[in-house]
Scaffold this active site. Structure first.
Site, mmCIF file in Angstrom:
data_model
loop_
_atom_site.group_PDB
_atom_site.id
_atom_site.type_symbol
_atom_site.label_atom_id
_atom_site.label_comp_id
_atom_site.label_asym_id
_atom_site.label_seq_id
_atom_site.Cartn_x
_atom_site.Cartn_y
_atom_site.Cartn_z
ATOM 1 N N HIS A 22 -21.324 -12.255 13.378
ATOM 2 C CA HIS A 22 -21.465 -13.007 12.132
ATOM 3 C C HIS A 22 -21.502 -12.077 10.923
ATOM 4 O O HIS A 22 -22.261 -11.113 10.908
ATOM 5 C CB HIS A 22 -22.737 -13.848 12.183
ATOM 6 N N ARG A 100 -11.459 -1.609 -7.747
ATOM 7 C CA ARG A 100 -11.079 -0.690 -6.675
ATOM 8 C C ARG A 100 -12.269 0.037 -6.057
ATOM 9 O O ARG A 100 -12.418 0.079 -4.837
ATOM 10 C CB ARG A 100 -10.055 0.324 -7.180
ATOM 11 N N TYR A 121 -2.032 -3.066 -4.066
ATOM 12 C CA TYR A 121 -3.063 -4.100 -4.080
ATOM 13 C C TYR A 121 -2.855 -5.134 -2.976
ATOM 14 O O TYR A 121 -3.290 -6.266 -3.087
ATOM 15 C CB TYR A 121 -3.182 -4.772 -5.462
ATOM 16 N N GLY A 122 -2.240 -4.700 -1.882
ATOM 17 C CA GLY A 122 -2.054 -5.555 -0.723
ATOM 18 C C GLY A 122 -3.181 -5.379 0.273
ATOM 19 O O GLY A 122 -2.940 -5.205 1.471
ATOM 20 N N ASN A 123 -4.415 -5.387 -0.207
ATOM 21 C CA ASN A 123 -5.609 -5.153 0.612
ATOM 22 C C ASN A 123 -6.520 -6.366 0.577
ATOM 23 O O ASN A 123 -6.664 -7.011 -0.462
ATOM 24 C CB ASN A 123 -6.420 -3.965 0.062
#
Length: 133
Positions: A22, A100, A121-123
C-alpha cells in the site's frame, strides 16, 4: 505461458509490482531520468515509450488514493503532449505536478523503470493501493 497479461509486462516487472505494498511507488521514467542514481531497484525497458508502459501497468496496478499519480512539471508550467498521454494512460483525473527537484526527492520509490521515451518530461510516479476482495 500466462494469458490475459499485457505483453509489455515481463516476469521480473510483474514480480516487482506484486511485491509492492500500500502506497509504494513505481517511477516510470524517460530515457533522460537518473534512474540508477535514484532507484534501489531498477528494470530498464529501452524500447518502450513511457505512456505505453503505463497503459500496460495499469492493467494490473490499482491506484492509491490521491495523490496516486505525480508528473514532473515543466519549468514554465506548460503541459506537453507526453504528459497528456501519461495522464490519459493513468486513467485518473487526479494528477499532481511536482517541480523537477521535488519529483527527484519523491522518486526514491520501490521501483524505477527507465524506458526508451526520448521526449522530455515523460516521467511519472504511480502509487498502489490496498486490493480489497
Amino acid at each position: 505461458m500466462l494469458t490475459g497479461i499485457h505483453p509489455l509486462l515481463t516476469g521480473p516487472l510483474l514480480a516487482h509490482l506484486d511485491a509492492m505494498g500500500h502506497s509504494d511507488a513505481v517511477v516510470q521514467a524517460d530515457a533522460h531520468f537518473p534512474a540508477e542514481r535514484l532507484g534501489t531497484r531498477s528494470l530498464a525497458f529501452p524500447g518502450v515509450a513511457t505512456p505505453d508502459l503505463l497503459t500496460a501497468g495499469r492493467t494490473v496496478v490499482p491506484l492509491d488514493d490521491a495523490p496516486a499519480v505525480d508528473l514532473m512539471a515543466t519549468p514554465d508550467g506548460s503541459r506537453l503532449p507526453v504528459q497528456d498521454e501519461l495522464a490519459g494512460a493513468a486513467g485518473t483525473g487526479e494528477i499532481r505536478f511536482l517541480d523537477r527537484q521535488e519529483f527527484y526527492d519523491v522518486a526514491a520509490a520501490f521501483l524505477v523503470v527507465p524506458t526508451g521515451e526520448t521526449r522530455v518530461y515523460g516521467n511519472m510516479i504511480l502509487r498502489t493501493r490496498v486490493v480489497r476482495p
